[in-house]
Design a protein around this motif. Sequence first.
Motif, short mmCIF file in Angstrom:
data_model
loop_
_atom_site.label_atom_id
_atom_site.label_comp_id
_atom_site.label_asym_id
_atom_site.label_seq_id
_atom_site.Cartn_x
_atom_site.Cartn_y
_atom_site.Cartn_z
N SER A 106 20.15 3.36 -7.59
CA SER A 106 20.88 3.83 -8.62
C SER A 106 21.10 3.55 -9.61
CB SER A 106 22.25 4.09 -7.81
OG SER A 106 22.32 4.85 -6.44
N GLU A 280 28.19 12.24 0.69
CA GLU A 280 28.20 11.65 -0.42
C GLU A 280 29.37 10.81 -0.64
OE1 GLU A 280 27.07 12.99 -5.19
OE2 GLU A 280 27.39 14.36 -3.69
N ASP A 283 28.88 7.07 -0.98
CA ASP A 283 28.15 6.26 -1.98
C ASP A 283 28.86 4.94 -2.25
OD1 ASP A 283 26.32 6.31 -4.09
OD2 ASP A 283 28.00 6.77 -5.46
#
Length: 487
Positions: A106, A280, A283
């Motif tokens: 990321s 998600e 995350d």
Amino acid sequence: MNEHRITVAGVAVDTRHWIGGERIASAGTFTDVSPIDGSALGEIARGGPAEAAAAVAAAKAAFPGWAATPRAERARILHAIADGVEKRIEELAIVETTDNGALLRSHRRGVMPRVAHNFRFFADWLLTLDHEDFGTRGHTNHVSWDPAGPCVLITPWNAPLMLATWKVAPALAAGNTVVLKPAEWSPLTASLLADIAAEAGLPAGVLNVVQGHGSEIGDALTSNPDVRRISFTGSVPTARRIAESAAANLTPLSLELGGKSPLLVFADTDLDLAVDLAVEQYDNAGQVCLAATRLLVEESVAEEFTRRFVDRATALKQGDPRDEATDIGPNIHSRQLEKIDGFVQRALASGARAVIGGHRGDGRYYAPTLLTDVRQDSEIVQEEVFGPVLTLQTFTDEDEAIRLANDTRFGLAATVATGSRERAERVTARLVAGTVWVNCFFVRDLQAPFGGSRLSGVGREGGTWSFDFYCDLKNTVTAPNGWKNHG
């Protein structure tokens, strides 16, 4: 060997403050520890009131020159800083991953490129910043944005460099000087930013970086009468202390605080999309202020949603964030892990059920958790956990969904999953949130206003809103016939 320089994943990082264009040591230090394996990365200069005063004094001394620098030249230097970031993306990525435990993939592909974009965006926005003159009974009104003065920027540990430059870039573009205080749990990339800015030609004193514990250096920064703006991202209790400290000087504040955001899943949605959005939310090991940690699912699809969610969530790989295959890394600190587990264990003791997770893993890793059978007034629903912990509640109609969504002290963000445009318009109009995503999540444009409602913050930054905060707006009114000559 330089005793003030450490090597992190092959990258040299200076551990001293950056004040007035020089590296400054402190008598004391604190140990920076990697959340990946608990190893000590090095001893970091531990600033206090003396370092705070020196940094603000350096920013004050540098302010007149930087404020008078033409817009085009300020923009050029900001682009040069962005160039420096882009040249060192790999170094910045591996240092930040080692320091705060977020995924290396990321940082490489999204976070560090965004750091460079922060500088480029505000450099370009500065050159277009304008307000059309307007008339009043024959007089002309001209609006201008004047640099405010030294700014103190206090940033969090969950996305250290990206969130720091989200503040630093517009403050510098506006013509202000900056004292940046990074979180003590993740200070290293702020030090690298100081190097990059200096190499880009930013004059000495325009950007200063001081490290240390907030309890020891924070008040000296925020109570200094020479500071003209304070921007803070972090917790509500800390924001209250900053506001009290700044009150004596009426220093303007921008506060981006916690969240307890909802994800509303309606029966007419694409259920796979809704599940993707829900998963998600794990995350960055749940360490995202915007995360929609409260899943609110229409009763008729709740069972199927939960089944699909469990299938997806249990397939996530938790482990070393430097591994490209890892989906969830560690939590930042042992104290944060204790806090997360405390929330979960108290919820379980009060009758909540863990569909998945509900326990620690090895080291600083917390198992991705989904809790059901939770009451709306319970701690786990009302308070920010800041870890990989979601709750699931059901609703029967729009009114109930909106009531549950709005029923916290926070109002940072909300996410809505629906297949009906009309429903999306109705629901989003009634949600209390600074940002609402419909059938998507975490889509951020720097020209949009960003901030929270209620206890989620004060003010908005982004685009012109950032310049409105970091500047003193001036309106100059000119009479039409007051000139003695026309030269």
